[in-house]
Enzyme design. Structure first.
Site: not given
Length: 119
Positions: A29-30, A99
């Protein structure tokens, strides 16, 4: 289709992949919320968990097994990890492509869930 995660699957948007097979992709995850924060997505576009159909049963199982592998490979299996799916706006879903979040690497606090009255 203008889906961020579909573009990641296509490779038009880069990602830090940690797992991939023909059905599932996992990447960092960014905006991590824990020392380890990985997203697990199906390569097939399914907007939310509510949009999964009976024919997606095998794919959903593949996603969960991929999450297990990602957690094990990240060293989270023994101490524990959190697996989260946000379904819809009120649950905090931002990207409308199914997700799951794998979170771990530290002791995670309790979820901010309201107490339910006894029924």
């Amino acid at each position: 289709m203008d889906c961020l995660f579909c573009k990641i699957v296509e490779g038009t948007i880069p990602s830090a992949k940690v797992y991939e097979d023909e059905h599932v992709l996992a990447f960092r995850d960014i905006q991590p919320q824990a020392p380890v924060h990985t997203l697990i997505i199906p390569k097939k576009h399914i907007p939310t968990m509510n949009d999964a159909a009976p024919e997606d049963m095998e794919l959903l199982g593949r996603i969960l097994l991929a999450a297990q592998k990602v957690a094990r490979d990240a060293g989270l299996a023994d101490d524990g990890y959190r697996l989260i799916n946000n379904c819809g706006r009120d649950a905090g879903q931002v990207v409308y492509h199914l997700h799951f979040h794998v979170l771990g690497g530290e002791k995670l606090g309790p979820l901010n869930v309201k107490e339910q009255p006894d029924r």
